[in-house]
Design a protein around this motif. Structure first.
Motif, PDB file in Angstrom:
ATOM      1  N   ALA A 262       0.454   9.366  14.596  1.00 61.40           N
ATOM      2  CA  ALA A 262       0.226   9.161  13.168  1.00 61.40           C
ATOM      3  C   ALA A 262       0.809   7.823  12.738  1.00 61.40           C
ATOM      4  O   ALA A 262       1.745   7.310  13.355  1.00 61.40           O
ATOM      5  CB  ALA A 262       0.875  10.282  12.360  1.00 61.40           C
TER       6      ALA A 262
ATOM      7  N   TYR B  19       2.918   5.747   9.800  1.00 58.00           N
ATOM      8  CA  TYR B  19       3.899   6.029   8.751  1.00 58.00           C
ATOM      9  C   TYR B  19       4.211   4.722   8.038  1.00 58.00           C
ATOM     10  O   TYR B  19       3.856   3.637   8.511  1.00 58.00           O
ATOM     11  CB  TYR B  19       5.169   6.675   9.314  1.00 58.00           C
ATOM     12  CG  TYR B  19       5.939   5.846  10.319  1.00 58.00           C
ATOM     13  CD1 TYR B  19       7.019   5.059   9.938  1.00 58.00           C
ATOM     14  CD2 TYR B  19       5.576   5.843  11.668  1.00 58.00           C
ATOM     15  CE1 TYR B  19       7.723   4.302  10.860  1.00 58.00           C
ATOM     16  CE2 TYR B  19       6.282   5.096  12.601  1.00 58.00           C
ATOM     17  CZ  TYR B  19       7.355   4.322  12.189  1.00 58.00           C
ATOM     18  OH  TYR B  19       8.041   3.580  13.107  1.00 58.00           O
TER      19      TYR B  19
ATOM     20  N   SER C 114       3.321   3.051  13.675  1.00 55.63           N
ATOM     21  CA  SER C 114       2.702   4.234  14.273  1.00 55.63           C
ATOM     22  C   SER C 114       3.681   4.918  15.217  1.00 55.63           C
ATOM     23  O   SER C 114       4.509   4.267  15.858  1.00 55.63           O
ATOM     24  CB  SER C 114       1.435   3.860  15.051  1.00 55.63           C
ATOM     25  OG  SER C 114       0.488   3.231  14.220  1.00 55.63           O
TER      26      SER C 114
ATOM     27  N   GLN D  25       0.408  17.983  15.464  1.00 58.17           N
ATOM     28  CA  GLN D  25      -0.043  18.509  14.179  1.00 58.17           C
ATOM     29  C   GLN D  25       1.114  18.647  13.200  1.00 58.17           C
ATOM     30  O   GLN D  25       1.003  18.304  12.015  1.00 58.17           O
ATOM     31  CB  GLN D  25      -0.735  19.856  14.383  1.00 58.17           C
ATOM     32  CG  GLN D  25      -2.069  19.765  15.110  1.00 58.17           C
ATOM     33  CD  GLN D  25      -2.708  21.121  15.310  1.00 58.17           C
ATOM     34  OE1 GLN D  25      -2.208  22.150  14.845  1.00 58.17           O
ATOM     35  NE2 GLN D  25      -3.830  21.147  16.013  1.00 58.17           N
TER      36      GLN D  25
ATOM     37  N   ARG E  25       2.289  15.116  11.956  1.00 57.14           N
ATOM     38  CA  ARG E  25       1.359  14.536  10.974  1.00 57.14           C
ATOM     39  C   ARG E  25       1.516  15.213   9.613  1.00 57.14           C
ATOM     40  O   ARG E  25       1.539  14.545   8.568  1.00 57.14           O
ATOM     41  CB  ARG E  25      -0.082  14.685  11.469  1.00 57.14           C
ATOM     42  CG  ARG E  25      -0.413  13.862  12.699  1.00 57.14           C
ATOM     43  CD  ARG E  25      -1.886  13.965  13.048  1.00 57.14           C
ATOM     44  NE  ARG E  25      -2.156  13.439  14.382  1.00 57.14           N
ATOM     45  CZ  ARG E  25      -2.502  14.184  15.428  1.00 57.14           C
ATOM     46  NH1 ARG E  25      -2.652  15.485  15.298  1.00 57.14           N
ATOM     47  NH2 ARG E  25      -2.706  13.618  16.605  1.00 57.14           N
TER      48      ARG E  25
END
Length: 303
Positions: free
Chosen positions: A157, A159, A258, A282, A285
């Motif tokens: 993800a 950030y 990332s 999951q 994120r």
């Protein structure tokens, strides 16, 4: 050849000491030493050379690493094949930079343990990249993908980070209306020669060259900011944990980075680790999105 002896051999090879291997295996160092001696007698070769730095692999020991790791993978696969499908148990060790480890992984670990009550999650926060080849962890989170190594790499993800200061500091010091004003303010950041990844060189993006207060730890930097010691670049996901910190010049200093998930290439066949890796991804994120949504409600302090 006894697999358990090979397991101990790999632990010593990775820890480079009997005591380090013993801690990892839950054995005392003298027992580890006896088992290594037994293995050396079985193979008819010296596997380690004792040096001032610890136990170094000999040429014969280095040749044994690959087949020992293959046996390790096969043993794990056999255990996985016979494990009940009701839940995942055992130990999961995750290495991560301390910003992620402090502000994201505790909540993600809670979700993993809720879903798998038999799971034991260990979070290793280090100011460097975790060495998966030495099995310091089962998987590692980094801020940039590696250039080398037998690893599987997954982008997790993005950030975001912004400049921030405590409201008490901002009230006591000169107004900040533009980037040039930052030169009159005390900055907080990383110790330059301890920045282990170029993606962590945040301060250079503010135009200020040096920090008056610096640390290799994000948590220490955050405590300095909470104490009103100056201004610093802060993860958006960490701001909800630090009441009183306010974004500064948010429209002009906005960084995006990332997180990447690394696993040893030999673990690709492990369904257990694949399931946990996906759950970790999951959860991470979702937690970044949740915490960063809180930051959107904070005012930008530019004066």
């Amino acid at each position: 050849m006894d697999w358990d002896d090979l397991r101990i051999f790999l632990a010593v090879a990775r820890a480079e000491s009997l005591s380090g291997a013993g801690r990892r295996l839950g054995m005392d160092a003298s027992t580890v030493g006896r088992r290594i001696l037994r293995l050396e007698q079985a193979v008819g070769a010296t596997l380690f050379a004792k040096t001032p730095q610890g136990y170094a692999l000999t040429a014969e020991g280095s040749r044994l690493v690959a087949p020992a790791e293959a046996a390790e993978t096969a043993t794990a696969a056999a255990a996985e094949a016979t494990r009940r499908e009701t839940g995942i148990s055992g130990q999961l060790r995750i290495g991560a930079p301390d910003g992620c480890a402090n502000y994201l992984l505790p909540q993600v670990a809670r979700g993993l343990c809720d879903a798998h009550p038999g799971l034991e999650v260990q979070i290793v926060a280090l100011p460097r990249v975790v060495n998966l080849s030495k099995r310091e962890a089962d998987m590692a989170i980094t801020v940039s993908p590696p250039d080398t190594g037998r690893l599987t790499v997954q982008r997790l993800a993005d950030y975001h980070l912004h400049l921030a200061g405590h409201r008490d500091y901002l009230a006591r010091h000169a107004p900040i209306r533009d980037l040039s004003d930052l030169r009159r303010h005390r900055m907080i950041g990383y110790i330059p020669d301890m920045i282990f990844d170029r993606e962590l060189d945040y301060l250079s993006e503010t135009g200020v060259e040096t920090a008056a207060i610096s640390s290799n730890s994000v948590a220490v930097q955050m405590q300095a900011l909470r104490a009103g010691a100056g201004l610093g670049i802060v993860h958006d996901f960490a701001l909800p944990f630090a009441p009183g910190l306010i974004p500064v010049l948010a429209d002009r200093i906005a960084l995006t980075r990332s997180f990447w998930l690394l696993r040893h290439a030999d673990d690709r066949a492990s369904r257990r680790l694949s399931v946990l890796a996906e759950a970790l991804a999951q959860g991470l994120r979702a937690e970044i999105a949740r915490l960063e949504s809180v930051v959107g409600a904070l005012p930008d302090r530019c004066t």
